[in-house]
Design a protein around this motif. Sequence first.
Motif, short mmCIF file in Angstrom:
data_model
loop_
_atom_site.label_atom_id
_atom_site.label_comp_id
_atom_site.label_asym_id
_atom_site.label_seq_id
_atom_site.Cartn_x
_atom_site.Cartn_y
_atom_site.Cartn_z
N LYS A 140 0.84 -1.20 0.00
CA LYS A 140 0.00 0.00 0.00
C LYS A 140 0.87 1.25 0.00
O LYS A 140 0.57 2.23 -0.70
CB LYS A 140 -0.93 -0.01 1.23
N ILE A 141 1.96 1.23 0.76
CA ILE A 141 2.87 2.38 0.82
C ILE A 141 3.47 2.65 -0.56
O ILE A 141 3.60 3.80 -0.97
CB ILE A 141 3.96 2.16 1.89
N LYS A 142 3.79 1.57 -1.31
CA LYS A 142 4.33 1.75 -2.66
C LYS A 142 3.31 2.36 -3.61
O LYS A 142 3.68 3.06 -4.56
CB LYS A 142 4.82 0.40 -3.21
N GLU A 143 2.01 2.11 -3.35
CA GLU A 143 0.96 2.69 -4.18
C GLU A 143 0.81 4.19 -3.95
O GLU A 143 0.29 4.91 -4.79
CB GLU A 143 -0.39 2.02 -3.87
N LEU A 144 1.25 4.65 -2.78
CA LEU A 144 1.11 6.06 -2.42
C LEU A 144 2.36 6.83 -2.84
O LEU A 144 3.14 7.29 -2.03
CB LEU A 144 0.86 6.19 -0.91
N TYR A 145 2.53 6.99 -4.12
CA TYR A 145 3.74 7.59 -4.68
C TYR A 145 3.56 9.06 -5.06
O TYR A 145 4.53 9.74 -5.39
CB TYR A 145 4.20 6.81 -5.91
N SER A 146 2.34 9.57 -5.01
CA SER A 146 2.10 10.97 -5.39
C SER A 146 1.10 11.60 -4.43
O SER A 146 0.38 10.90 -3.70
CB SER A 146 1.55 11.05 -6.81
N VAL A 147 1.06 12.90 -4.44
CA VAL A 147 0.11 13.63 -3.60
C VAL A 147 -1.32 13.24 -3.98
O VAL A 147 -2.18 13.09 -3.13
CB VAL A 147 0.33 15.15 -3.69
N ARG A 148 -1.55 13.05 -5.26
CA ARG A 148 -2.90 12.67 -5.75
C ARG A 148 -3.32 11.30 -5.19
O ARG A 148 -4.44 11.14 -4.73
CB ARG A 148 -2.90 12.65 -7.28
N SER A 149 -2.41 10.33 -5.21
CA SER A 149 -2.75 9.00 -4.67
C SER A 149 -2.93 9.06 -3.15
O SER A 149 -3.78 8.36 -2.60
CB SER A 149 -1.69 7.96 -5.07
N ILE A 150 -2.16 9.89 -2.50
CA ILE A 150 -2.29 10.07 -1.05
C ILE A 150 -3.64 10.72 -0.73
O ILE A 150 -4.33 10.33 0.21
CB ILE A 150 -1.12 10.90 -0.48
N GLU A 151 -4.03 11.69 -1.55
CA GLU A 151 -5.32 12.36 -1.36
C GLU A 151 -6.48 11.36 -1.46
O GLU A 151 -7.39 11.36 -0.62
CB GLU A 151 -5.49 13.47 -2.39
N LYS A 152 -6.44 10.50 -2.46
CA LYS A 152 -7.50 9.49 -2.63
C LYS A 152 -7.55 8.54 -1.43
O LYS A 152 -8.62 8.24 -0.91
CB LYS A 152 -7.27 8.68 -3.91
N PHE A 153 -6.38 8.09 -1.00
CA PHE A 153 -6.30 7.18 0.14
C PHE A 153 -6.82 7.86 1.41
O PHE A 153 -7.64 7.29 2.14
CB PHE A 153 -4.85 6.71 0.34
N TRP A 154 -6.39 9.08 1.64
CA TRP A 154 -6.81 9.82 2.84
C TRP A 154 -8.32 10.06 2.83
O TRP A 154 -9.00 9.87 3.84
CB TRP A 154 -6.05 11.14 2.95
N THR A 155 -8.85 10.45 1.68
CA THR A 155 -10.29 10.71 1.56
C THR A 155 -11.10 9.45 1.86
O THR A 155 -12.11 9.51 2.56
CB THR A 155 -10.62 11.25 0.15
N SER A 156 -10.62 8.31 1.37
CA SER A 156 -11.34 7.06 1.65
C SER A 156 -11.28 6.71 3.14
O SER A 156 -12.26 6.24 3.71
CB SER A 156 -10.81 5.90 0.80
N LEU A 157 -10.13 6.98 3.77
CA LEU A 157 -10.01 6.73 5.22
C LEU A 157 -10.96 7.63 6.00
O LEU A 157 -11.65 7.18 6.92
CB LEU A 157 -8.58 6.98 5.70
N VAL A 158 -11.00 8.91 5.63
CA VAL A 158 -11.84 9.89 6.34
C VAL A 158 -13.32 9.52 6.19
O VAL A 158 -14.08 9.63 7.15
CB VAL A 158 -11.58 11.32 5.81
N ASN A 159 -13.70 9.06 5.00
CA ASN A 159 -15.11 8.72 4.75
C ASN A 159 -15.56 7.43 5.42
O ASN A 159 -16.75 7.23 5.63
CB ASN A 159 -15.37 8.63 3.24
N HIS A 160 -14.61 6.55 5.77
CA HIS A 160 -15.00 5.24 6.32
C HIS A 160 -14.61 5.04 7.79
O HIS A 160 -14.89 3.99 8.35
CB HIS A 160 -14.37 4.13 5.47
N LEU A 182 0.64 16.82 1.97
CA LEU A 182 2.10 17.01 1.91
C LEU A 182 2.80 16.43 3.14
O LEU A 182 3.89 15.85 3.03
CB LEU A 182 2.43 18.49 1.74
N VAL A 183 2.18 16.56 4.30
CA VAL A 183 2.76 15.97 5.51
C VAL A 183 2.73 14.45 5.41
O VAL A 183 3.72 13.77 5.73
CB VAL A 183 2.01 16.46 6.78
N LEU A 184 1.62 13.91 4.93
CA LEU A 184 1.53 12.46 4.74
C LEU A 184 2.57 11.98 3.72
O LEU A 184 3.20 10.93 3.92
CB LEU A 184 0.12 12.06 4.28
N GLU A 185 2.75 12.74 2.66
CA GLU A 185 3.76 12.37 1.65
C GLU A 185 5.15 12.29 2.30
O GLU A 185 5.90 11.34 2.06
CB GLU A 185 3.76 13.38 0.51
#
Length: 192
Positions: A140-160, A182-185
């Motif tokens: 999962k960490i390897k999938e989070l390679y850009s701010v955009r992918s981090i944003e999608k992951f974070w949004t799904s976490l926040v929603n669930h 950016l902090v998550l990145e």
Amino acid sequence: MQELVHHTIQKLETLLGNFNKVQELYLSKSFDFDRQFEMFLNEFLEYLKTKGNTTYEAEVLKVMNMISTVKRSFNPIKMERISTGKRELLWGFSFSGMESIHGFLLEMYSKEKKKLEEAEELLSGLVISLYQNGVMDDDKIKELYSVRSIEKFWTSLVNHNTQISGINKKLRLTMIAEDIFLVLEKLILKLN
């Protein structure tokens, strides 16, 4: 309107760099000091106006008025005309003004840095918890390679997850969503 904390820190670092150049001119007793200090004060004042920081804006104007008064051959403390030693008095008031400005800049910079440090501390604990609970793994960490992918992951976490939604709301009180990403990145890059 809230501004990207990362951008604010960048701007304050630029202002501090410009201020250091002015201090070097003062130290070397450069004839260019007066002009450069005035230019810096105008730059800082404009920045404060855009931020809507009327308290510091008033303080910068006070420094500018004090120096302007000395340049007009008037001592702003004693309220009397300067007949001799105008240049020395100007250097003294300029030094006093620089001390005040330095304090404002450092206070503003420290406040913004503290926001990021607190966010990083909160999010690093969360990332470790997600890792321990199997929500995140090396793949999962390897999938989070850009701010955009981090944003999608974070949004799904926040929603669930209501707990993560609460953390998000707490962070959003002091920063915008892009700062969180950016902090998550930064944290995720440390894990790679």
